[in-house]
Design a protein around this motif. Structure first.
Motif, PDB file in Angstrom:
ATOM      1  N   ALA A  50      -7.894   5.220   3.697  1.00 26.50           N
ATOM      2  CA  ALA A  50      -8.223   6.255   2.722  1.00 26.50           C
ATOM      3  C   ALA A  50      -9.671   6.066   2.299  1.00 26.50           C
ATOM      4  CB  ALA A  50      -7.304   6.169   1.500  1.00 26.50           C
ATOM      5  N   ASP A  51     -10.256   7.094   1.680  1.00 25.24           N
ATOM      6  CA  ASP A  51     -11.612   6.965   1.155  1.00 25.24           C
ATOM      7  C   ASP A  51     -11.647   5.891   0.077  1.00 25.24           C
ATOM      8  OD1 ASP A  51     -11.869  10.481   1.463  1.00 25.24           O
ATOM      9  OD2 ASP A  51     -12.982   9.024   2.653  1.00 25.24           O
ATOM     10  N   VAL A  52     -12.744   5.183   0.007  1.00 24.01           N
ATOM     11  CA  VAL A  52     -12.897   4.118  -0.978  1.00 24.01           C
ATOM     12  C   VAL A  52     -12.790   4.679  -2.392  1.00 24.01           C
ATOM     13  CG1 VAL A  52     -15.424   4.304  -1.065  1.00 24.01           C
ATOM     14  CG2 VAL A  52     -14.323   2.112  -1.610  1.00 24.01           C
ATOM     15  N   ALA A  53     -12.179   3.919  -3.276  1.00 26.22           N
ATOM     16  CA  ALA A  53     -12.055   4.285  -4.688  1.00 26.22           C
ATOM     17  C   ALA A  53     -12.838   3.283  -5.532  1.00 26.22           C
ATOM     18  CB  ALA A  53     -10.588   4.295  -5.103  1.00 26.22           C
ATOM     19  N   ASP A  54     -13.066   3.618  -6.781  1.00 29.79           N
ATOM     20  CA  ASP A  54     -13.836   2.736  -7.660  1.00 29.79           C
ATOM     21  C   ASP A  54     -13.265   1.320  -7.675  1.00 29.79           C
ATOM     22  OD1 ASP A  54     -15.449   4.869  -8.301  1.00 29.79           O
ATOM     23  OD2 ASP A  54     -14.529   5.246 -10.261  1.00 29.79           O
ATOM     24  N   ASP A  55     -11.949   1.216  -7.724  1.00 29.18           N
ATOM     25  CA  ASP A  55     -11.324  -0.099  -7.824  1.00 29.18           C
ATOM     26  C   ASP A  55     -11.433  -0.922  -6.546  1.00 29.18           C
ATOM     27  OD1 ASP A  55     -10.608   0.514 -10.406  1.00 29.18           O
ATOM     28  OD2 ASP A  55      -8.529   1.036  -9.922  1.00 29.18           O
ATOM     29  N   ASP A  56     -11.866  -0.277  -5.451  1.00 38.39           N
ATOM     30  CA  ASP A  56     -11.971  -0.980  -4.167  1.00 38.39           C
ATOM     31  C   ASP A  56     -13.321  -1.654  -3.961  1.00 38.39           C
ATOM     32  OD1 ASP A  56      -9.439  -0.003  -3.396  1.00 38.39           O
ATOM     33  OD2 ASP A  56     -10.326   1.826  -2.555  1.00 38.39           O
ATOM     34  N   VAL A  57     -14.330  -1.298  -4.759  1.00 37.98           N
ATOM     35  CA  VAL A  57     -15.704  -1.691  -4.457  1.00 37.98           C
ATOM     36  C   VAL A  57     -15.864  -3.197  -4.305  1.00 37.98           C
ATOM     37  CG1 VAL A  57     -18.063  -1.753  -5.359  1.00 37.98           C
ATOM     38  CG2 VAL A  57     -16.741   0.383  -5.441  1.00 37.98           C
ATOM     39  N   GLU A  58     -15.389  -3.967  -5.264  1.00 44.02           N
ATOM     40  CA  GLU A  58     -15.568  -5.421  -5.189  1.00 44.02           C
ATOM     41  C   GLU A  58     -14.860  -6.002  -3.971  1.00 44.02           C
ATOM     42  OE1 GLU A  58     -17.590  -7.262  -6.839  1.00 44.02           O
ATOM     43  OE2 GLU A  58     -18.209  -5.700  -8.244  1.00 44.02           O
ATOM     44  N   ASP A  59     -13.657  -5.508  -3.682  1.00 46.30           N
ATOM     45  CA  ASP A  59     -12.916  -6.015  -2.527  1.00 46.30           C
ATOM     46  C   ASP A  59     -13.626  -5.669  -1.219  1.00 46.30           C
ATOM     47  OD1 ASP A  59     -10.910  -7.123  -4.076  1.00 46.30           O
ATOM     48  OD2 ASP A  59      -9.625  -5.352  -3.961  1.00 46.30           O
ATOM     49  N   VAL A  60     -14.207  -4.476  -1.140  1.00 47.18           N
ATOM     50  CA  VAL A  60     -14.901  -4.074   0.080  1.00 47.18           C
ATOM     51  C   VAL A  60     -16.146  -4.920   0.297  1.00 47.18           C
ATOM     52  CG1 VAL A  60     -16.185  -2.204   1.190  1.00 47.18           C
ATOM     53  CG2 VAL A  60     -13.985  -1.725   0.093  1.00 47.18           C
ATOM     54  N   VAL A  61     -16.930  -5.115  -0.747  1.00 47.87           N
ATOM     55  CA  VAL A  61     -18.137  -5.938  -0.609  1.00 47.87           C
ATOM     56  C   VAL A  61     -17.758  -7.372  -0.243  1.00 47.87           C
ATOM     57  CG1 VAL A  61     -20.120  -6.909  -1.839  1.00 47.87           C
ATOM     58  CG2 VAL A  61     -19.532  -4.489  -2.127  1.00 47.87           C
ATOM     59  N   ALA A  62     -16.687  -7.891  -0.835  1.00 43.00           N
ATOM     60  CA  ALA A  62     -16.226  -9.238  -0.492  1.00 43.00           C
ATOM     61  C   ALA A  62     -15.819  -9.303   0.979  1.00 43.00           C
ATOM     62  CB  ALA A  62     -15.059  -9.639  -1.381  1.00 43.00           C
ATOM     63  N   LEU A  63     -15.198  -8.240   1.477  1.00 43.84           N
ATOM     64  CA  LEU A  63     -14.815  -8.190   2.893  1.00 43.84           C
ATOM     65  C   LEU A  63     -16.050  -8.194   3.776  1.00 43.84           C
ATOM     66  CD1 LEU A  63     -12.680  -7.747   5.148  1.00 43.84           C
ATOM     67  CD2 LEU A  63     -12.938  -5.281   4.732  1.00 43.84           C
ATOM     68  N   TRP A  64     -17.048  -7.385   3.424  1.00 47.01           N
ATOM     69  CA  TRP A  64     -18.282  -7.354   4.219  1.00 47.01           C
ATOM     70  C   TRP A  64     -18.930  -8.730   4.274  1.00 47.01           C
ATOM     71  CZ3 TRP A  64     -20.874  -2.319   1.908  1.00 47.01           C
ATOM     72  CH2 TRP A  64     -20.126  -1.203   2.335  1.00 47.01           C
ATOM     73  N   ARG A  65     -18.922  -9.417   3.151  1.00 49.60           N
ATOM     74  CA  ARG A  65     -19.523 -10.757   3.113  1.00 49.60           C
ATOM     75  C   ARG A  65     -18.708 -11.746   3.933  1.00 49.60           C
ATOM     76  NH1 ARG A  65     -21.251 -10.218  -3.257  1.00 49.60           N
ATOM     77  NH2 ARG A  65     -23.371  -9.456  -2.845  1.00 49.60           N
ATOM     78  N   ALA A  66     -17.387 -11.640   3.862  1.00 52.85           N
ATOM     79  CA  ALA A  66     -16.531 -12.537   4.646  1.00 52.85           C
ATOM     80  C   ALA A  66     -16.745 -12.329   6.137  1.00 52.85           C
ATOM     81  CB  ALA A  66     -15.061 -12.307   4.281  1.00 52.85           C
ATOM     82  N   CYS A  67     -17.107 -11.108   6.523  1.00 56.58           N
ATOM     83  CA  CYS A  67     -17.344 -10.777   7.937  1.00 56.58           C
ATOM     84  C   CYS A  67     -18.812 -10.920   8.327  1.00 56.58           C
ATOM     85  CB  CYS A  67     -16.860  -9.361   8.224  1.00 56.58           C
ATOM     86  SG  CYS A  67     -15.070  -9.157   8.061  1.00 56.58           S
ATOM     87  N   ASP A  68     -19.643 -11.440   7.420  1.00 49.04           N
ATOM     88  CA  ASP A  68     -21.069 -11.685   7.680  1.00 49.04           C
ATOM     89  C   ASP A  68     -21.813 -10.400   8.046  1.00 49.04           C
ATOM     90  OD1 ASP A  68     -23.325 -13.335   7.800  1.00 49.04           O
ATOM     91  OD2 ASP A  68     -23.115 -13.649   9.954  1.00 49.04           O
ATOM     92  N   LEU A  69     -21.493  -9.310   7.357  1.00 49.49           N
ATOM     93  CA  LEU A  69     -22.153  -8.030   7.616  1.00 49.49           C
ATOM     94  C   LEU A  69     -23.298  -7.743   6.657  1.00 49.49           C
ATOM     95  CD1 LEU A  69     -19.119  -5.674   8.365  1.00 49.49           C
ATOM     96  CD2 LEU A  69     -20.542  -6.958   9.970  1.00 49.49           C
ATOM     97  N   THR A  70     -23.407  -8.496   5.591  1.00 48.54           N
ATOM     98  CA  THR A  70     -24.465  -8.229   4.613  1.00 48.54           C
ATOM     99  C   THR A  70     -25.722  -9.002   4.991  1.00 48.54           C
ATOM    100  OG1 THR A  70     -23.684 -10.019   3.166  1.00 48.54           O
ATOM    101  CG2 THR A  70     -22.796  -7.813   2.776  1.00 48.54           C
ATOM    102  N   ARG A  71     -26.865  -8.454   4.563  1.00 46.65           N
ATOM    103  CA  ARG A  71     -28.165  -9.089   4.790  1.00 46.65           C
ATOM    104  C   ARG A  71     -28.934  -9.071   3.473  1.00 46.65           C
ATOM    105  NH1 ARG A  71     -25.648 -10.371   8.375  1.00 46.65           N
ATOM    106  NH2 ARG A  71     -26.074 -10.373  10.626  1.00 46.65           N
ATOM    107  N   PRO A  72     -29.788 -10.064   3.238  1.00 45.48           N
ATOM    108  CA  PRO A  72     -30.501 -10.143   1.954  1.00 45.48           C
ATOM    109  C   PRO A  72     -31.309  -8.898   1.623  1.00 45.48           C
ATOM    110  CG  PRO A  72     -30.739 -12.202   3.185  1.00 45.48           C
ATOM    111  CD  PRO A  72     -30.096 -11.219   4.118  1.00 45.48           C
TER     112      PRO A  72
END
Length: 205
Positions: A41-63
Motif C-alpha cells: 500500500a502507499d506509505v502512511a505517516d505512521d510508516d515513515v520511521e519504519d521505512v527509513v529504518a528498513l532503508w538503513r538496514a538494507c544499506d540504501l541510505t547515503r550521507p
C-alpha cells in the motif's frame, strides 16, 4: 497481469517458490488470498520511521541524501509514491548459514511489520524505481520479486511504458537480482550535476 511493464516479465510472487503455496496477484499489483505473505500500500505517516529504518538496514541510505526528505518529496509528487509491504501474518525468517532459522539476521517477522518498500515515479515517459528494499530476514524468500511486481504495476497504472532503475556498477549481487527479473543494461551512462542548492552538492550521487 494486465498492464505489466515489458521490462519485468515472468516475475514470481513472495513465497511462490514454496511447494503447495498458491498465489494470486491482484490487478493493483498487491498480493491477495489467504496465503499471501506481504501486502502493499502507499506509505502512511505512521510508516515513515519504519521505512527509513528498513532503508538503513538494507544499506540504501547515503550521507549526502536525507532519506526523510527523499520520502517526503516522493509523497508530495503527483506521479510518485513509496509503496510499503507489510507482513500479513507471522513469518519465519530465512535460515542462517548453518541452516538454523533464527540465526544471524533471521528471526520471526510479526504480522503487520514493514518488511519491504519501493519508491516509484514517472518522468512523463519512463517509470523509475528507487529504494527497493526487503527486510534482511526475508531476503531470498521471493519478497523482493513481489516488491518489484507491485512497483511495476503501480507504474503501469500511471501510464509508464517502460521502467528503469540505477544500480551501482560495483553491486554485482543486486545487478544479478534484477537481471533474473528481466532487467538488462540499457547501454547508457548516467550523467548529472547539482542544481545549486546548498544541500544538493552531492545529491543523487
Amino acid at each position: 497481469m494486465t498492464g505489466r511493464v515489458a521490462d519485468g516479465p515472468r516475475l514470481t510472487r513472495a513465497g511462490a517458490a514454496v511447494p503447495g503455496r498458491a498465489r494470486e496477484e491482484s490487478l493493483d499489483g498487491g498480493l491477495r488470498g489467504q496465503d499471501a505473505d506481504v501486502a502493499f500500500a502507499d506509505v502512511a505517516d505512521d510508516d515513515v520511521e519504519d521505512v527509513v529504518a528498513l532503508w538503513r538496514a538494507c544499506d540504501l541510505t547515503r550521507p549526502w541524501n536525507d532519506p526523510y526528505r527523499d520520502l517526503a518529496d516522493a509523497r508530495l509528487g503527483e506521479t510518485s509514491t513509496v509503496l510499503v509491504g507489510r507482513a500479513t501474518r507471522d513469518l519465519p525468517g530465512r535460515a542462517s548459514a548453518d541452516g538454523d532459522p533464527g540465526g544471524g539476521p533471521s528471526g520471526v517477522v510479526r504480522a503487520g511489520e514493514v518488511v519491504a518498500s519501493a519508491m516509484a515515479g514517472v518522468d512523463g515517459h519512463r517509470g523509475w524505481l528507487y529504494y527497493v528494499a526487503v527486510d534482511p530476514r526475508l531476503q531470498g524468500t521471493g519478497t523482493g520479486r513481489a516488491t518489484v511486481v507491485a512497483a511495476e504495476a503501480w507504474l503501469a497504472a500511471q501510464g509508464a511504458r517502460a521502467v528503469r532503475l540505477m544500480v551501482r556498477s560495483t553491486n554485482d549481487a543486486v545487478r544479478g537480482f534484477y537481471e533474473r527479473l528481466g532487467y538488462v543494461d540499457q547501454e547508457c551512462v548516467v550523467l548529472g550535476r547539482p542544481l545549486g542548492a546548498a544541500d544538493a552538492r552531492d545529491a543523487g550521487r
